[in-house]
Design an enzyme around this catalytic site. Structure first.
Site, PDB file in Angstrom:
ATOM      1  N   GLY A 144      -1.928  -4.259   1.199  1.00  0.00           N
ATOM      2  CA  GLY A 144      -2.007  -5.441   2.044  1.00  0.00           C
ATOM      3  C   GLY A 144      -1.046  -6.543   1.675  1.00  0.00           C
ATOM      4  N   ASP A 189      -4.574   7.021  10.018  1.00  0.00           N
ATOM      5  CA  ASP A 189      -4.206   5.715  10.561  1.00  0.00           C
ATOM      6  C   ASP A 189      -2.792   5.689  11.116  1.00  0.00           C
ATOM      7  OD1 ASP A 189      -2.605   5.668   8.287  1.00  0.00           O
ATOM      8  OD2 ASP A 189      -3.735   4.100   7.266  1.00  0.00           O
ATOM      9  N   HIS A 220       0.076   5.331   6.823  1.00  0.00           N
ATOM     10  CA  HIS A 220       0.195   5.626   5.394  1.00  0.00           C
ATOM     11  C   HIS A 220       0.457   7.116   5.187  1.00  0.00           C
ATOM     12  CE1 HIS A 220      -2.067   1.804   5.384  1.00  0.00           C
ATOM     13  NE2 HIS A 220      -1.318   1.563   4.312  1.00  0.00           N
ATOM     14  N   SER A 257       0.810  -1.218   0.000  1.00  0.00           N
ATOM     15  CA  SER A 257       0.000   0.000   0.000  1.00  0.00           C
ATOM     16  C   SER A 257       0.840   1.264   0.000  1.00  0.00           C
ATOM     17  CB  SER A 257      -0.937   0.004   1.212  1.00  0.00           C
ATOM     18  OG  SER A 257      -0.206  -0.129   2.421  1.00  0.00           O
ATOM     19  N   ASN A 274       4.066  -5.192   5.835  1.00  0.00           N
ATOM     20  CA  ASN A 274       2.927  -5.980   6.303  1.00  0.00           C
ATOM     21  C   ASN A 274       3.373  -7.273   6.985  1.00  0.00           C
ATOM     22  OD1 ASN A 274       0.713  -4.284   5.494  1.00  0.00           O
ATOM     23  ND2 ASN A 274       1.169  -4.834   3.378  1.00  0.00           N
TER      24      ASN A 274
END
Length: 216
Positions: free
Chosen positions: A72, A181, A184, A35, A100
């Site tokens: 992801g 979040d 990001h 991402s 991740n």
């Protein structure tokens, strides 16, 4: 005699025309990542590949940066799609995977094996690689950090890849440069990433365009 000399010049130029066009083809870089590459939460054109391409063009490079980011994705996912994500037109790869893995607590040994397999395959294809490193989140604990963090410098040295130690350098932990979040980057955060990684990408381009690296 003058007429024949002119005709020979014209014929030689015509014969070399296609070669000149071919040699002027843009360099194609594939940004293979998750991402952070795919531009999660950002409007079109604000992701890493688009902004990197714009920055390179502004510095006079004829380069296409292909977005091969999948939100992801883990190193396992990247390995499984490597062959079709990095097509035949690729001249070099920016490999950004592993964040991740750390967030999900995947065993560092598995992350290392997956990244090594990707680097092995890319090396076999003669593709120069810029490996974008990751750092384990502090909440994973010191043992996980000791096993995860050396993966990138170790593999870069082993496979002769160029290393950018931490993809989120200058952005991680800075609220103003991250989305809500906290993981990001915002558009401004991507600008920071691009500005910091740009010298390494230019070094990758120089490696690609070196005479001994040119494709037949």
């Amino acid at each position: 005699m003058r007429f024949f000399a002119v005709m020979i010049t014209v014929l030689v130029a015509a014969a070399m025309g296609p070669m000149a066009i071919a040699s002027a083809a843009p360099i194609t870089l594939v940004a293979l990542g998750d991402s952070l590459t795919a531009g999660y939460g950002l409007p079109p054109g604000d992701g890493f590949p688009d902004k990197l391409q714009a920055a390179l063009k502004a510095r006079g490079h004829d380069v296409i940066v292909i977005d091969a980011g999948v939100s992801g994705d883990t190193t396992s996912g990247g390995l499984s799609r490597l062959n079709w994500s990095v097509g035949e037109k690729a001249d070099g790869v920016i490999l950004e995977l592993g964040a991740n893995d750390a967030l999900r607590g995947i065993r560092p040994q598995e992350t290392r094996r997956n990244l090594a397999a990707m680097l092995e395959q890319l090396k076999a294809r003669g593709l120069p690689v810029l490996l974008a490193g990751m750092i384990a989140p502090p909440n994973m604990g010191p043992q996980y950090e000791r096993e995860f963090n050396p993966i990138y410098p170790d593999l870069a040295e082993e496979y002769g890849a160029r290393l950018y130690p931490f993809f989120l350098d200058g952005v991680a932990g800075t609220p103003a440069l991250n989305q809500s979040d906290g993981m990001h980057p915002t558009s401004e955060g991507v600008d920071v990433i691009v500005s910091r990684i740009l010298p390494d990408v230019e070094a990758l381009i120089a490696e690609i365009t070196a005479p001994e690296a040119r494709k037949d």
